[in-house]
Design an enzyme around this catalytic site. Structure first.
Site, short mmCIF file in Angstrom:
data_model
loop_
_atom_site.label_atom_id
_atom_site.label_comp_id
_atom_site.label_asym_id
_atom_site.label_seq_id
_atom_site.Cartn_x
_atom_site.Cartn_y
_atom_site.Cartn_z
N PRO A 106 -5.61 -2.00 13.52
CA PRO A 106 -6.45 -3.90 13.20
C PRO A 106 -5.20 -3.73 11.99
O PRO A 106 -4.41 -3.66 11.26
CB PRO A 106 -7.68 -3.27 12.45
N ILE A 107 -4.44 -5.75 12.16
CA ILE A 107 -3.73 -6.43 11.36
C ILE A 107 -4.05 -6.54 10.23
O ILE A 107 -5.64 -6.73 9.88
CB ILE A 107 -3.20 -7.57 12.01
N GLY A 138 -0.68 0.50 8.69
CA GLY A 138 0.45 0.30 9.47
C GLY A 138 0.94 -0.08 10.60
O GLY A 138 1.80 -0.25 11.49
N SER A 139 -0.38 -1.43 10.94
CA SER A 139 -0.01 -2.10 12.39
C SER A 139 1.75 -2.89 12.48
O SER A 139 1.98 -2.95 13.27
CB SER A 139 -0.82 -3.15 12.53
N ASP A 155 6.57 3.43 6.68
CA ASP A 155 5.84 2.81 7.55
C ASP A 155 6.81 3.48 8.94
O ASP A 155 6.27 4.17 9.81
CB ASP A 155 5.36 1.70 7.20
C1 MEV Z 1 2.54 -0.30 2.76
O1 MEV Z 1 2.44 0.52 3.67
C2 MEV Z 1 2.72 0.97 1.35
C3 MEV Z 1 4.05 0.31 0.08
O2 MEV Z 1 4.33 1.51 -0.35
C4 MEV Z 1 5.10 -0.64 0.58
C5 MEV Z 1 6.60 0.54 0.69
O3 MEV Z 1 6.14 1.59 1.08
O4 MEV Z 1 6.99 -0.06 1.66
C6 MEV Z 1 3.09 -0.49 -0.33
#
Ligand code: MEV
Length: 290
Positions: free
Chosen positions: A86-87, A92-93, A137
Site C-alpha cells: 500500500p502507498i 517502503g512502497s 528503505d
Molecule cells: C522512513 O521509512 C524511515 C525514516 O527514518 C526516514 C529515513 O530513514 O530515511 C523516517
C-alpha cells in the site's frame, strides 16, 4: 524485462536513523513489480496514472529513469508498475518502486549494475525526491533480509510474524522528516537525547536483550514525543495493547501503518478486528522475474 523489490518494516529506530542512530529493519513479503520495455518514447503506467516522465505524479519512477540514464543513456522506455505494497503506508512502497524500476531497467538495457550500484542509484532517487533520508528503505529493498543499520549487520528473525494495521491516514516521509528536523532545530539536545534512547532500544533489540514488546512500547512513546504519532495511531496502539499486542508506528508516521507483535492467536484476532495484514520477513531483495 520484469523485476520486483520488497517493501519493509522498520521494527525500531525510524527518524533516529536519519541522524546516525541505529535501526532494526526487515524486508517483508509484499513486493512491487516493474516491467521495462525498450521504446522510442517515455511512458509510465501505474495504478496512480499513465504519464510520460512526470516528476509530480510519478516522482520516484521518473527520477529512477533519470538517474539510470546517467549510467546508460536511453531514448525511451515503457514502464508498468503493479504493487502489493500500500502507498504512503510506511511500508517502503517508494523505495520498492524505485528499486524495482532500476532493476527492470538494468535487465532490459543490459547495464550490468551490481546490487551496490543499484542501491546507490536508489539512494540518490530518495534524496532527489525527499531531500533527506537515511537510505534505509532503498538498502533493505535492494538486499532483502533483516538488518541492523547503519552497520549492515544481518539479523535472523526466523519464524516471525508481524501484524500491520493501516491507520487510514497518509504517511508522507518527506513531510515527517522535515517536521522532526524542525523540532530538532528548536529543541536541540532534547531531541538528540530522544534519538539516543531510540538508539539504545534498537541495539538492545538487535542483541536480544529485553522483551521486544516492552522495547516497542517505549519506542512508540519516543515517536509520539517527537511528534510523528497521531490520535488515530495512539488509539490503534492502545486497542492492540488490550488484545495483547505490542505496537508502534513503522516508517515515518504522521499516519501510515502500525506494526504489532504478539502471539499468533492474538495477531489473527487483531488482524480480523482491524482489517490488518500479517506479514513475514523476506530474505530476497531485488530480483528479475521470469
Ligand atoms: C522512513 O521509512 C524511515 C525514516 O527514518 C526516514 C529515513 O530513514 O530515511 C523516517
Amino acid at each position: 524485462m520484469k523485476a520486483s523489490a520488497p517493501g519493509k518494516v522498520i521494527l525500531f529506530g525510524e527518524h533516529a536513523v536519519v541522524y546516525g542512530r541505529h535501526a532494526v529493519v526487515t524486508a517483508i513479503n509484499l513486493r512491487c513489480y516493474a516491467e521495462a520495455l525498450k521504446s522510442s518514447t517515455f511512458r509510465i503506467e501505474s495504478p496512480i496514472a499513465t504519464t510520460s516522465l512526470d516528476f509530480e505524479k510519478h516522482p520516484y519512477v521518473s527520477y529512477a529513469i533519470k538517474r539510470f540514464m546517467e549510467v546508460k543513456p536511453i531514448d525511451g522506455v515503457k514502464i508498468k508498475i503493479e504493487s502489493e505494497i500500500p502507498i504512503a503506508s510506511g511500508l517502503g512502497s517508494s523505495a520498492a518502486v524505485t528499486v524495482a524500476v532500476l532493476k527492470a531497467l538494468d535487465a532490459e538495457f543490459d547495464a550490468g549494475l551490481s546490487d551496490e550500484e543499484l542501491f546507490e542509484l536508489a539512494r540518490k532517487v530518495e534524496l532527489d525526491v525527499q531531500g533527506r533520508g537515511s537510505g534505509t528503505d532503498p538498502f533493505v529493498s535492494t538486499y532483502g533480509g533483516a538488518w541492523l543499520i547503519p552497520e549492515r549487520k544481518p539479523l535472523d528473525l526466523g519464524e516471525f510474524r508481524m501484524l500491520i494495521v493501516n491507520s487510514g491516514e497518509e504517511s508522507i516521509t518527506s513531510e515527517m522528516v522535515a517536521k522532526v528536523a524542525r523540532l530538532r532545530d528548536e529543541l536541540g539536545d532534547v531531541v538528540e537525547r530522544i534519538f539516543d534512547v531510540i538508539d539504545t532500544i534498537s541495539l538492545k533489540a538487535f542483541a536480544g536483550e529485553g522483551e521486544i514488546s516492552r522495547l516497542m512500547a517505549v519506542n512508540q512513546c519516543m515517536l509520539k514525543a517527537i511528534g510523528v504519532s497521531t490520535k488515530r495511531i495512539d488509539e490503534i496502539v492502545e486497542e492492540l495493547e488490550g488484545l495483547g499486542i505490542a505496537a508502534k508506528i513503522t516508517g515515518a508516521g504522521g499516519g501510515g501503518s502500525v506494526v504489532g507483535v504478539g502471539s499468533d492467536e492474538a495477531l489473527q484476532r487483531a488482524a480480523k478486528l482491524f482489517s490488518g495484514i500479517i506479514v513475514e520477513p523476506e530474505r530476497e531483495g531485488a530480483r528479475v522475474e521470469d
